[in-house]
Design an enzyme around this catalytic site. Structure first.
Site, short mmCIF file in Angstrom:
data_model
loop_
_atom_site.label_atom_id
_atom_site.label_comp_id
_atom_site.label_asym_id
_atom_site.label_seq_id
_atom_site.Cartn_x
_atom_site.Cartn_y
_atom_site.Cartn_z
N LYS A 18 0.82 -1.22 0.00
CA LYS A 18 0.00 0.00 0.00
C LYS A 18 0.86 1.27 0.00
CE LYS A 18 -2.15 -1.10 3.81
NZ LYS A 18 -1.39 -2.33 4.15
N ARG A 53 -9.52 0.18 9.30
CA ARG A 53 -8.98 -1.12 9.68
C ARG A 53 -9.99 -1.95 10.45
NH1 ARG A 53 -3.31 0.41 9.14
NH2 ARG A 53 -1.97 -1.38 9.45
N ARG A 100 11.52 -5.32 5.18
CA ARG A 100 11.22 -3.91 4.87
C ARG A 100 12.19 -2.97 5.59
NH1 ARG A 100 5.22 -1.62 5.40
NH2 ARG A 100 5.35 -2.40 7.53
N ARG A 111 11.46 -0.90 11.18
CA ARG A 111 10.44 -0.56 12.16
C ARG A 111 10.40 -1.61 13.27
NH1 ARG A 111 5.10 0.66 8.59
NH2 ARG A 111 4.19 -0.54 10.32
N ARG A 171 0.22 -8.67 13.85
CA ARG A 171 -0.47 -7.76 12.93
C ARG A 171 -1.28 -8.53 11.90
NH1 ARG A 171 4.55 -5.06 11.04
NH2 ARG A 171 3.34 -3.77 9.62
P1 ADP Z 1 1.41 -1.55 7.64
O1 ADP Z 1 2.53 -0.95 6.87
O2 ADP Z 1 1.74 -2.78 8.33
O3 ADP Z 1 0.13 -1.65 6.86
P2 ADP Z 1 0.83 0.87 9.12
O4 ADP Z 1 2.06 1.68 8.97
O5 ADP Z 1 -0.35 1.19 8.28
O6 ADP Z 1 1.22 -0.64 8.93
O7 ADP Z 1 0.38 0.86 10.63
C1 ADP Z 1 1.28 0.63 11.70
C2 ADP Z 1 0.52 0.56 13.01
O8 ADP Z 1 -0.18 1.80 13.24
C3 ADP Z 1 -0.58 -0.50 13.07
O9 ADP Z 1 -0.08 -1.78 13.40
C4 ADP Z 1 -1.48 0.08 14.16
O10 ADP Z 1 -0.91 -0.11 15.45
C5 ADP Z 1 -1.43 1.57 13.87
N1 ADP Z 1 -2.52 1.97 12.93
C6 ADP Z 1 -2.37 2.43 11.65
N2 ADP Z 1 -3.57 2.68 11.10
C7 ADP Z 1 -4.50 2.38 12.04
C8 ADP Z 1 -5.92 2.41 12.05
N3 ADP Z 1 -6.64 2.80 10.99
N4 ADP Z 1 -6.55 2.02 13.20
C9 ADP Z 1 -5.83 1.64 14.27
N5 ADP Z 1 -4.51 1.57 14.32
C10 ADP Z 1 -3.83 1.93 13.21
P1 ADP Z 2 2.17 -1.79 3.24
O1 ADP Z 2 2.20 -0.29 3.20
O2 ADP Z 2 0.95 -2.38 2.58
O3 ADP Z 2 2.40 -2.35 4.60
P2 ADP Z 2 4.73 -1.62 1.80
O4 ADP Z 2 4.44 -0.80 0.60
O5 ADP Z 2 5.49 -1.00 2.90
O6 ADP Z 2 3.38 -2.32 2.35
O7 ADP Z 2 5.50 -2.93 1.31
C1 ADP Z 2 5.98 -3.89 2.25
C2 ADP Z 2 7.37 -4.36 1.83
O8 ADP Z 2 7.28 -5.14 0.64
C3 ADP Z 2 8.35 -3.23 1.51
O9 ADP Z 2 9.62 -3.64 1.95
C4 ADP Z 2 8.28 -3.11 -0.01
O10 ADP Z 2 9.52 -2.67 -0.54
C5 ADP Z 2 8.01 -4.55 -0.44
N1 ADP Z 2 7.13 -4.66 -1.62
C6 ADP Z 2 6.04 -3.90 -1.93
N2 ADP Z 2 5.45 -4.31 -3.07
C7 ADP Z 2 6.18 -5.38 -3.50
C8 ADP Z 2 6.08 -6.26 -4.65
N3 ADP Z 2 5.10 -6.14 -5.56
N4 ADP Z 2 7.00 -7.24 -4.75
C9 ADP Z 2 7.99 -7.39 -3.82
N5 ADP Z 2 8.13 -6.60 -2.73
C10 ADP Z 2 7.25 -5.60 -2.56
#
Ligand code: ADP
Ligand code: ADP
Ligand code: ZN
Length: 215
Positions: free
Chosen positions: A16, A92, A126, A159, A170
Site C-alpha cells: 500500500k 482497519r 522492509r 520498524r 499484525r
Molecule cells: P502496515 O505498513 O503494516 O500496513 P501501518 O504503517 O499502516 O502498517 O500501521 C502501523 C501501526 O499503526 C498499526 O499496526 C497500528 O498499530 C497503527 N494503525 C495504523 N492505522 C490504524 C488504524 N486505521 N486504526 C488503528 N490503528 C492503526
Molecule cells: P504496506 O504499506 O501495505 O504495509 P509496503 O508498501 O510497505 O506495504 O511494502 C511492504 C514491503 O514489501 C516493503 O519492503 C516493499 O519494498 C516490499 N514490496 C512492496 N510491493 C512489492 C512487490 N510487488 N514485490 C515485492 N516486494 C514488494
C-alpha cells in the site's frame, strides 16, 4: 476534473505504501496514511481517554490497533484539507469504515491481495525512511546506496513492529478486524481487486489502469 479519491486496502506488507507513492507522482493526490501520522505522534499523551495504554506507540509496537477515537480524528482532519487523496491504512475495522462514510465519498476502492508467506518475507525485509516515509526492501526494492533513502538521503531503519513476533500479531489483527472491511466494500461498483503478489511494476500497471478508468 477534480482529483480522484482512492482507498487502498490490503494486509500489512501488501504494498500500500509503495504504490501510494506512485499514485502521488502520477495523479498528484495527497497521501493520507494513518501509519505515518501515528508514527509521528507515537508519544502523544492519550492517558486522559482512559484506555489500556497511554500513548499510540504502546499499541503500535505490539502490533495492535490504536483506539478508534484517536485514529478517526487524524483521518477526518487530513481529508478535509485534501482534494484528491490516496487513503492508506484506514479503515482497519468496521466501525472505522462506518465513520469514513460520514467523512467523504470514494471514486475507487482497491484491494491488494497477497499470501501470508509472502507478507512475512516482505515485512521482515522492509526498511523505511523515518524522514519521508518511503519504503524499501533488502531484496525486492533496494535503494541505490545501501541504507540510504533515494528520495531524501536520510538513513533507512527497520520498524520495531516489523520484527517477526509483531508481524504475526499484525497479520492476526488484520484477519480479525480488517478482512471484514474488505467484504464490506466488495460488492460496490468502485471496488477492484488487484493481485498484489505480482512484481512492483505489474501491480502498478493494474493500479494505474484502475484509477484511470475513474478519472
Ligand atoms: P502496515 O505498513 O503494516 O500496513 P501501518 O504503517 O499502516 O502498517 O500501521 C502501523 C501501526 O499503526 C498499526 O499496526 C497500528 O498499530 C497503527 N494503525 C495504523 N492505522 C490504524 C488504524 N486505521 N486504526 C488503528 N490503528 C492503526
Ligand atoms: P504496506 O504499506 O501495505 O504495509 P509496503 O508498501 O510497505 O506495504 O511494502 C511492504 C514491503 O514489501 C516493503 O519492503 C516493499 O519494498 C516490499 N514490496 C512492496 N510491493 C512489492 C512487490 N510487488 N514485490 C515485492 N516486494 C514488494
Ligand atoms: Zn526519505
Amino acid at each position: 476534473m477534480s482529483q480522484p479519491k482512492i482507498l487502498l486496502l490490503g494486509p500489512p506488507g501488501a504494498g500500500k505504501g509503495t504504490q501510494s507513492s506512485n499514485l502521488v507522482d502520477a495523479f498528484g493526490v495527497e497521501h493520507v496514511t494513518t501509519g505515518d501520522a501515528l508514527r509521528s505522534n507515537k508519544d502523544m499523551d492519550i492517558s486522559d481517554l482512559g484506555l489500556e495504554y497511554e500513548t499510540p506507540g504502546e499499541y503500535m509496537d505490539r502490533g495492535e490497533l490504536v483506539p478508534d477515537e484517536v485514529v478517526n480524528a487524524i483521518v477526518e482532519q487530513a481529508l478535509t484539507s485534501a482534494d484528491g487523496f490516496v487513503l492508506d491504512g484506514y479503515p482497519r475495522n468496521l466501525d472505522q469504515a462506518e465513520e469514513l462514510e460520514s467523512m467523504t465519498d470514494l471514486d475507487v476502492i482497491v484491494s491488494l491481495s497477497v499470501s501470508e508467506a509472502e507478507l512475512v518475507d516482505r515485512l521482515t525485509g522492509r526498511r523505511v525512511c523515518e524522514e519521508c516515509g518511503e519504503n524499501y526492501h533488502v531484496e525486492f526494492d533496494q535503494p541505490a546506496e545501501e541504507g540510504v533513502c533515494d528520495e531524501c538521503g536520510s538513513e533507512l531503519i527497520q520498524r520495531e513492529d516489523d520484527q517477526e513476533d509483531a508481524v504475526r500479531n499484525r497479520l492476526d489483527v488484520f484477519a480479525q478486524n480488517t478482512e471484514p472491511v474488505i467484504e464490506y466494500y466488495a460488492d460496490r461498483d468502485a471496488f477492484v481487486e488487484i493481485d498484489g503478489e505480482q512484481s512492483l511494476d505489474a501491480v502498478w500497471a493494474d493500479l494505474e489502469a484502475a484509477v484511470e478508468d475513474t478519472v
